[in-house]
Structure formats: C-alpha cells, structure tokens
Design a protein around this motif. Sequence first.
Motif, PDB file in Angstrom:
ATOM      1  N   ALA A  98      24.541  39.031  50.937  1.00 50.83           N
ATOM      2  CA  ALA A  98      25.889  39.276  50.412  1.00 50.83           C
ATOM      3  C   ALA A  98      26.928  38.994  51.495  1.00 50.83           C
ATOM      4  O   ALA A  98      26.606  38.934  52.672  1.00 50.83           O
ATOM      5  N   THR A  99      28.180  38.807  51.029  1.00 46.62           N
ATOM      6  CA  THR A  99      29.279  38.491  51.960  1.00 46.62           C
ATOM      7  C   THR A  99      30.547  39.194  51.511  1.00 46.62           C
ATOM      8  O   THR A  99      30.789  39.371  50.315  1.00 46.62           O
ATOM      9  N   ILE A 100      31.355  39.595  52.491  1.00 47.26           N
ATOM     10  CA  ILE A 100      32.693  40.138  52.208  1.00 47.26           C
ATOM     11  C   ILE A 100      33.708  39.282  52.968  1.00 47.26           C
ATOM     12  O   ILE A 100      33.456  38.892  54.105  1.00 47.26           O
ATOM     13  N   VAL A 101      34.820  38.996  52.299  1.00 52.69           N
ATOM     14  CA  VAL A 101      35.857  38.164  52.904  1.00 52.69           C
ATOM     15  C   VAL A 101      36.992  39.053  53.439  1.00 52.69           C
ATOM     16  O   VAL A 101      37.372  40.031  52.792  1.00 52.69           O
ATOM     17  N   PHE A 102      37.504  38.718  54.621  1.00 58.96           N
ATOM     18  CA  PHE A 102      38.643  39.431  55.220  1.00 58.96           C
ATOM     19  C   PHE A 102      39.803  38.463  55.457  1.00 58.96           C
ATOM     20  O   PHE A 102      39.645  37.256  55.310  1.00 58.96           O
ATOM     21  N   GLN A 103      40.930  39.008  55.916  1.00 54.21           N
ATOM     22  CA  GLN A 103      42.129  38.195  56.169  1.00 54.21           C
ATOM     23  C   GLN A 103      41.978  37.338  57.413  1.00 54.21           C
ATOM     24  O   GLN A 103      42.683  36.344  57.572  1.00 54.21           O
ATOM     25  N   SER A 104      41.093  37.744  58.321  1.00 57.03           N
ATOM     26  CA  SER A 104      40.880  36.977  59.555  1.00 57.03           C
ATOM     27  C   SER A 104      39.576  37.418  60.197  1.00 57.03           C
ATOM     28  O   SER A 104      39.021  38.475  59.839  1.00 57.03           O
ATOM     29  N   GLY A 105      39.128  36.635  61.152  1.00 57.83           N
ATOM     30  CA  GLY A 105      37.944  37.017  61.905  1.00 57.83           C
ATOM     31  C   GLY A 105      38.221  38.257  62.742  1.00 57.83           C
ATOM     32  O   GLY A 105      37.366  39.127  62.895  1.00 57.83           O
TER      33      GLY A 105
END
Length: 389
Positions: A98-105
């Motif tokens: 699974a993966t979660i996306v954020f606004q930046s690294g």
Amino acid sequence: MEFIAKEIERLETEGLYNQIRTLESGQGAWVTIEGEEVLNFCSNNYLGLAADPRLVEAAKEAIDEYGVGPGAVRTIAGTLSLHEELEEKLTEFKKAEATIVFQSGFNANLATIPALVGKGDIIYSDALNHASIIDGCRLSGAKVKVYGHDKLDELEELLIEDQDKDCKQLIVVDGVFSMDGDIADLPGIAKLAKKYDVMTMVDDAHGEGVLGSHGRGIVDHFDLHGQIDVEVGTFSKALGVVGGCVSGSKKLIELLKQQGRPFLFSSAPTVPDMAAVMESVNILQESDELVQKLWDNGEYFTEKMEQLGFDTGESETPITPVMIGTAEKAAEFSSKLLDEQIFAQSIGFPTVPKNTARIRVMISAAHSKEDLDFALEKFEKVGKEMGLI
Ligand SMILES: *Cc1c(COP(=O)(O)O)cnc(C)c1O
C-alpha cells in the motif's frame, strides 16, 4: 528584532548566505538566467520530466475535469479519486502492499517518523541523513543515536547496547546520499534489523526514478521487496513534479492515514500535481529508456572528468561531485563556470564537511551528448585556469 539584521550579517561574513538564482524559463537541459541561456547542471530533474509535454497534457486534462485545488485536508473532503488512483499506481510500481501520498517528501518524513516512534523509543540515524529525516526524528521525541556514515559496525554496536530494552526501535537512512551520490548498504541494514528485531525506513528521494528496474528505486535495486518496513519517496526529483509518498504494509499506511500530522492538518496535494505524477509513473512503466539514458550520461561524464584529472569522489550514481576544497574556491569555480554558460552550484560547509566543498553536478537524461561535451570543455578551461588540474 535587531537580532535579525545581525544574524543575516553573520551569514554573509561566514560565507553561508544563500544567493538565490532565478530561472526565467522552465526546467530543462538549458535554462535562462539573467537573460542568458545556460546549461543546467544543478536541478534534480534527473529524467527531464519536469517540462515533458506528456505531463503537461495530463495536468491540463485533470484541471479541465477537477479544477485546481483540493479544497480540504485528505481526512475531511480533500481526498479526490485522483489521489487514490495515484496511490494504487505507486503501490503497483513499487511492488508494495500500500501507499499514501503526501504534499512533499519533507512532509512524508515529518508524518511518518513521529507516527512510528515517540518518547522512550530509539532511532538509529546515519550521520549524513537529510534534514527532513533529522527534523522528523526531533519531532518524534524519541532518543536519536547517530552512527557514522554507512558504518554498519557502529550501528550494530548501538543495537547490541539496546538489545534488552523494552521500547520501539527504528533504523532510518537515506537511500542515495545527495551530496556524495553513494548508495546506502541497505541489504546490510535489513540483515541487522532482522537480527535485532528493529524497524527499518529508507528515504529514497534520489533513488526513485534512478535506481532499480524502470527506476523503481533502491528497494528494487537490491531486491529487498518486503524486507524494508517503510519506503519514502518524493515526486519532486526524477518524477519531475512535487509531492511525496510512503509505501509499506497495509497496516502501516492505515496508521499514517489516521496519525500522520501533515496528512491530517495540511491540505491535500493539488489536482495537476497528482495527474502529472501519474503520467511520470506511466512513462517509467512503459519504458526504461530515460533511466538508461541518465546512467549512460552519468558514466560518460564521470569517466571524462576523471580523465581530465578531476576528483569526482565516491559517487555510485549520476550525482557527480567535483571536489574543490575550500568553500571560497568552490564558489569561485561555480561563478567562473556561469560566465562560461555552465550553471552548477557550489556546495560548502555546513551542508558538507569543512574543506570538502564541491561543485555538485546533477546529470540528467535531458542532456545530449553535445551538452556534456560542451560542459567538459568548460570544466577543463576553468579547472586549468584555477590550477585544479
Ligand atoms: C529532496 C529530499 C527530500 C525532500 O523532498 P521534497 O519532496 O522536495 O520535499 C527528502 N529527503 C531527501 C533525502 C531528499 O533528498
């Protein structure tokens, strides 16, 4: 507020003041600075995707369908189907659960480390880890034990010391170290983590789109799928856009969606960014060509620079440090290069240790063979002028 002027003066006198260059064009092999066309050797646009027409088109189409802004944080009303589509695509691309996306690294690190460890827990951190890892560690409140850069014997000593402690433990490391271009001994870390039963986290900002089959990153490069607990990525480097992500187990991602503070309290990434990143991943899935071109360019440039007599350090990736010495000398080298139409910034203390100042050349798949030859000629000219070769 008088301290502010004093602080700025201190930065200037110590040579630490950042001179910010402005680009008057989009990203690419050639960019415009102060009205001059210069060859760009310092962006992280590894694959030349930042201004790729396919990404531009994908972003435009998404804007036509969804507009621009997300309108809210992910947990309230900001989760669009685009976010979830991208998360699924990245999960498949990285061969994760699974993966979660954020606004930046940067946010991905700030969200993840404090969600995994807290007061009373222990973090083992490589001495050269990125600022966002360091800040994530501080925010967590856990005890941070720093081991020498890639010195796994030191790491093991620390793990032995803490073997009987009843707390959570996490090893965190950059995948590719951005100032030297060397690669972390991730197989060694995975082995230690298994032996001493601690968690592992790798920040693959400079490995994504660069290492592994089709640019899948460091975990794929070492075939460690399923053996590293947390894989952090960024969309701002090889993928050419902006944003960050974490891949790992389904439970880990579920926890981050509940407790990752930048996910809960900062608005979701924007529509055009998500659509453009999706297209980057499509391009990588379809073909390995850009990744190969990047590596061919890197090998060609390093080989020629070494033949000229330059010291290019210990890099194992297309990041090519050109070692100069003092910060003043490196800055002078960089400014002479710019007069010759080569845009390559110098990096000095405190970003790198004293007297190891360098020009960090960032090779890209966007560079043509002619571009590289042009640069080599200019490096030779300035290097001879300054008595470095
Ligand atoms: C650049 C970088 C980041 C920050 O990524 P952004 O997406 O630009 O915020 C985090 N970690 C490492 C190792 C980086 O090099």
